[in-house]
Design an enzyme around this catalytic site. Sequence first.
Site, PDB file in Angstrom:
ATOM      1  N   SER A 104      -1.534   2.331 -11.164  1.00  0.00           N
ATOM      2  CA  SER A 104      -2.756   2.536 -10.412  1.00  0.00           C
ATOM      3  C   SER A 104      -2.722   3.726  -9.446  1.00  0.00           C
ATOM      4  CB  SER A 104      -3.092   1.274  -9.628  1.00  0.00           C
ATOM      5  OG  SER A 104      -2.087   1.033  -8.665  1.00  0.00           O
ATOM      6  N   LYS A 115      -2.269   7.105  -0.986  1.00  0.00           N
ATOM      7  CA  LYS A 115      -3.081   6.222  -1.836  1.00  0.00           C
ATOM      8  C   LYS A 115      -4.049   5.428  -0.958  1.00  0.00           C
ATOM      9  CE  LYS A 115      -2.330   2.717  -5.470  1.00  0.00           C
ATOM     10  NZ  LYS A 115      -1.286   1.932  -6.190  1.00  0.00           N
ATOM     11  N   SER A 155       2.985   0.823 -10.875  1.00  0.00           N
ATOM     12  CA  SER A 155       1.877   1.680 -10.434  1.00  0.00           C
ATOM     13  C   SER A 155       2.276   3.008  -9.797  1.00  0.00           C
ATOM     14  CB  SER A 155       0.972   0.920  -9.465  1.00  0.00           C
ATOM     15  OG  SER A 155       0.120   0.054 -10.176  1.00  0.00           O
TER      16      SER A 155
END
Lengths: 97, 445
Positions: B122, B47, B146
């Site tokens: 996310s 990420k 997330s």
Amino acid sequence: MTKISREEVLHIAKLARLDLSEQEVETYSEQLSDILGYVKQLQKVDTNGVQPLTHVYDQVNHLRSDTNRKSLNVKSAVQNAPDTDGTYFKVPQVIKD
Amino acid sequence: MSVSDFLSKVALHKEYNAFIQIDEIDLNKRFENICDGPLKGELVAVKDNICVEGLNLTCASKMLDGFKVPYSATVIQKLEKAGAIIAGKTNLDEFAMGSSNEFSYFGPAFNSVDKSRVAGGSSGGSTVAVGCGLVDYALGSDTGGSVRQPASFNGVVGLKPSYGRVSRYGLVAFASSFDQIGPITKTVEQSAKILGVIAGHDPLDATSMDVPVPDYVANLKRPASEFTIGIPKEYFGEGIQPEVEEAVRKTIINMETAGAKIIEVSLPHTEYGIAVYYIISSAEASSNLARYDGVRYGFRGSDESMDEMFRQTRAKGFGSEVKRRIMLGTYVLSSGYYDSFYGQAQKVRRIIKEDYLNVFKKVDAIITPTTPTTAFKSGEKLTDPMAMYLNDIYTVSANLVGIPAMSLPVGNDKNGLPIGCQIMAPSFKEETIFQLGTLIEGFQK
């Protein structure tokens, strides 16, 4: 429901150092009213005698020994700065001539 | 997989927009310098809010576009030492704030099962990369769900470890009393393997805990009859999609048939979780993001005066959701509102924690749905922040309390969209989660 006024939005934006457009002031005034209206339900909860939780574990500070260790060199530290003289960060003049 | 195999796979899945950065030259170097270890030669996507030396870091924000990372996060150093190859940086909601991956400066990532639906967020890009089979695993970060919510939406396994289990050195801070890095994988065993590599105390992260890391993979198998599992009635309330409830209930019945003791429990303050979470996380975010001022790194919006520089940098550098949370966080911390919003939220957070501690006196784990619905349509909740926030209703509690939680797939709805089941356990009992997860995987076969 309490409506967050235009003045309050501008005050908060000033505290947060955010310049908002006219459109944003309007949108945030509406959306923040909506969100704050929802989170206000917490005021129903009886919290008499409850200590605020600041950390999920009851731990004390982890302290390390006070010894030298490697850190970023100056070149790496300033490489991402928008304006630099190679050693220092440069910012707009603070005190005018 | 070779570099060219990987790159052509990514090219074939370009429209999912899973990656923000893949650097072919860097990747070739990484393929030539693989360490010997338990993850030898395995491709890991990261990420783009986690530092990888040699690659840029953007947090999917204009604010950090072009930021050159001077060092690697502890988790990255551990993965590389174990033989993993960092494949590239994945898409996310800007600064990890969002539940759909639509708040990215680089455009949304799309669901790996149905492109018309959101990836979830996310950590959308990471879960899509695993869902599409572009990489072996991925890393995400989980502040209010997330990792677990997008894992649920894409039919993969996502773990939020206990607070303090994994070092956050090199993770860009969003809400420091919640943030944890976690693995996104196809199977529970892979999740156990990755956690075993990345977990442990790190002197460079003052919040990381000095608790021994067990051999998760060696202890995956434990009979269902040795577990007592709690089912909180508050997690099957209003707003849940009937097929989601059905799939999770079926999992619970399977668990009972296999010999586990199932008891109904109550977590009476669950309904306040979202309010507590959005007050405290936004307050922490408004403080953490004060560092983006145009001086030391990233974007600078004006050279007029110091104050003009601060205001213009932040006005032009941040996107709409990030600004909204900074505004909310600043409001709840401001004079006159601090006690009634922030202070009250901290107290209710303690009450919620006590609820969980009480339940864990009676049960080894809690099973719930991960999300009330399967993946929603792109654009559906984009203009209604409150609707977007309510999507996190089942995931935020684990972050409020600091306990570990995993989402794993337990079937599909009538549109073929994956349904996720969540397992929660007491802090540092990830082992229990992996053992129950292994049993649940067995039921799917």
